[in-house]
Motif scaffolding. Structure first.
Motif, PDB file in Angstrom:
ATOM      1  N   CYS A  49    -101.297  42.819  10.392  1.00 33.03           N
ATOM      2  CA  CYS A  49    -100.626  43.182  11.636  1.00 33.03           C
ATOM      3  C   CYS A  49    -100.327  44.678  11.663  1.00 33.03           C
ATOM      4  O   CYS A  49    -100.272  45.345  10.625  1.00 33.03           O
ATOM      5  CB  CYS A  49     -99.334  42.390  11.823  1.00 33.03           C
ATOM      6  SG  CYS A  49     -98.021  42.833  10.672  1.00 33.03           S
ATOM      7  N   ALA A  74     -98.694  39.382   8.859  1.00 35.73           N
ATOM      8  CA  ALA A  74     -97.942  38.504   9.755  1.00 35.73           C
ATOM      9  C   ALA A  74     -98.272  37.048   9.446  1.00 35.73           C
ATOM     10  O   ALA A  74     -99.392  36.722   9.059  1.00 35.73           O
ATOM     11  CB  ALA A  74     -98.268  38.810  11.212  1.00 35.73           C
ATOM     12  N   CYS A 184    -101.687  41.419  15.924  1.00 37.28           N
ATOM     13  CA  CYS A 184    -102.039  40.581  14.777  1.00 37.28           C
ATOM     14  C   CYS A 184    -103.515  40.177  14.842  1.00 37.28           C
ATOM     15  O   CYS A 184    -104.066  39.971  15.925  1.00 37.28           O
ATOM     16  CB  CYS A 184    -101.182  39.318  14.763  1.00 37.28           C
ATOM     17  SG  CYS A 184     -99.396  39.613  14.835  1.00 37.28           S
ATOM     18  N   TRP A 186    -105.362  37.138  13.442  1.00 32.41           N
ATOM     19  CA  TRP A 186    -105.177  35.873  12.734  1.00 32.41           C
ATOM     20  C   TRP A 186    -106.432  35.455  11.989  1.00 32.41           C
ATOM     21  O   TRP A 186    -107.524  35.478  12.532  1.00 32.41           O
ATOM     22  CB  TRP A 186    -104.755  34.782  13.718  1.00 32.41           C
ATOM     23  CG  TRP A 186    -103.508  35.128  14.469  1.00 32.41           C
ATOM     24  CD1 TRP A 186    -103.368  35.292  15.812  1.00 32.41           C
ATOM     25  CD2 TRP A 186    -102.214  35.368  13.901  1.00 32.41           C
ATOM     26  NE1 TRP A 186    -102.079  35.630  16.126  1.00 32.41           N
ATOM     27  CE2 TRP A 186    -101.343  35.684  14.969  1.00 32.41           C
ATOM     28  CE3 TRP A 186    -101.706  35.368  12.605  1.00 32.41           C
ATOM     29  CZ2 TRP A 186    -100.004  35.974  14.782  1.00 32.41           C
ATOM     30  CZ3 TRP A 186    -100.362  35.663  12.416  1.00 32.41           C
ATOM     31  CH2 TRP A 186     -99.524  35.954  13.492  1.00 32.41           C
TER      32      TRP A 186
END
Length: 239
Positions: A49, A74, A184, A186
Motif C-alpha cells: 500500500c 495493507a 492498495c 491486493w
C-alpha cells in the motif's frame, strides 16, 4: 487544586479500562480455543500500500498537515470470518514504514457521526463503506481519529476490496476532513501479519493510557495463542 482533583478520576478511568481489557483478553482466549485460529479477522487479503498525505492545513496535527508519502503493507479482513458473501464487520490494517521503524493503523466499520464514530457497524455483502479507527490517539490539542472510505475512482475486482481509499481525520467531536489517499494492490493470499498500534505508532500520535489498558491484554492474548500459517484469499475461498 485542579490537578489533584483530576487524579482520582484518571485512576478510576484507568482501572475501568484495565478491567474491561481483562474481559476482552478472556473473550479472545475463549474464541481462539473454539476456533483454533485468529480470534477476530481470521480471513483477509494482503498487499502493498501507499499512503499519500496532501498537506491539508485544516488537519489537527502538524504531521497530518504535511505533504509526504509512506509505503507499507495493507490487510483487509472480515471480523467474524464470514468472507465477502456474508454480512460482517470489515477491517483494514496498515503497517507503514516510517523513519526506519513501523507504524500500525487499524480501521473497522463504524459510522461517521458524533456517536457512531465510536461504535462498530456491519457491511452487507458486496458493499464497502467507511471505516474508522474507533478509539482515539493523542494529538497536539486532544483526541484524533482517522478514517478511510472507498474513493470514487476505486477499482473493485470480484470479491476483493477497493484499491483506492480516501483518508480523513477528525477530533473527538469535529467534522471529518480529507487529508490524503490510501492505495492498495491486493494479492492472492492472506498471511499472519498482525498490526499493533500500541507497540508500533508514530511518536506524534501516541495512544492514550486508557486505550492501552483497554486493548493491550487482548492484543497480548492474540499474539500468544494466534496462528502463523498463511491462508488463501477470499477470491479463492468462498463462504
Amino acid at each position: 487544586m485542579a490537578a489533584p482533583l483530576l487524579r482520582p478520576a484518571r485512576l478510576f478511568g484507568d482501572t475501568l479500562a484495565a478491567t474491561a481489557g481483562g474481559g476482552l483478553a478472556a473473550a479472545t482466549a475463549a474464541i481462539t480455543a473454539v476456533r483454533s485460529a485468529r480470534p477476530l479477522h481470521p480471513r483477509g487479503v494482503v498487499g502493498p500500500c501507499t499512503v499519500t498525505l496532501d498537506g491539508n492545513p485544516a488537519a489537527p496535527t502538524p504531521l497530518l498537515r504535511s505533504e509526504q508519502t509512506l509505503t507499507g503493507t495493507a490487510r483487509f479482513s472480515w471480523a467474524v470470518g464470514t468472507g465477502p458473501t456474508r454480512t460482517d464487520i470489515h477491517g483494514l490494517a496498515l503497517r507503514l514504514r516510517a523513519d526506519d521503524d513501523a507504524a500500525d493503523f487499524l480501521f473497522a466499520t463504524t459510522g461517521q457521526g458524533l456517536v457512531s464514530r465510536y461504535l462498530l457497524g456491519v457491511q452487507r455483502p458486496g458493499h464497502f463503506g467507511f471505516m474508522g479507527s474507533l478509539l482515539p490517539v493523542k494529538g497536539e490539542h486532544g483526541a484524533v481519529l482517522l478514517g478511510v472510505e472507498p474513493a470514487l475512482a476505486s477499482t473493485i475486482n470480484g470479491d476483493l476490496p477497493p484499491t483506492r481509499w480516501t483518508l480523513s481525520v477528525t477530533t473527538a467531536t469535529g467534522p471529518w476532513i480529507a487529508i490524503g489517499t490510501v492505495e492498495c494492490e491486493w494479492g492472492d493470499h492472506d498471511d499472519s501479519v498482525r498490526a499493533d498500534p500500541l507497540q508500533h505508532h508514530l511518536p506524534e500520535l501516541p495512544p492514550y493510557r486508557w486505550v492501552t489498558a483497554l486493548r493491550e491484554p487482548a492484543y497480548w492474548m492474540a499474539r500468544k495463542v494466534g496462528p502463523r500459517a498463511k491462508a488463501e484469499a477470499p477470491s479463492q475461498v468462498r463462504s
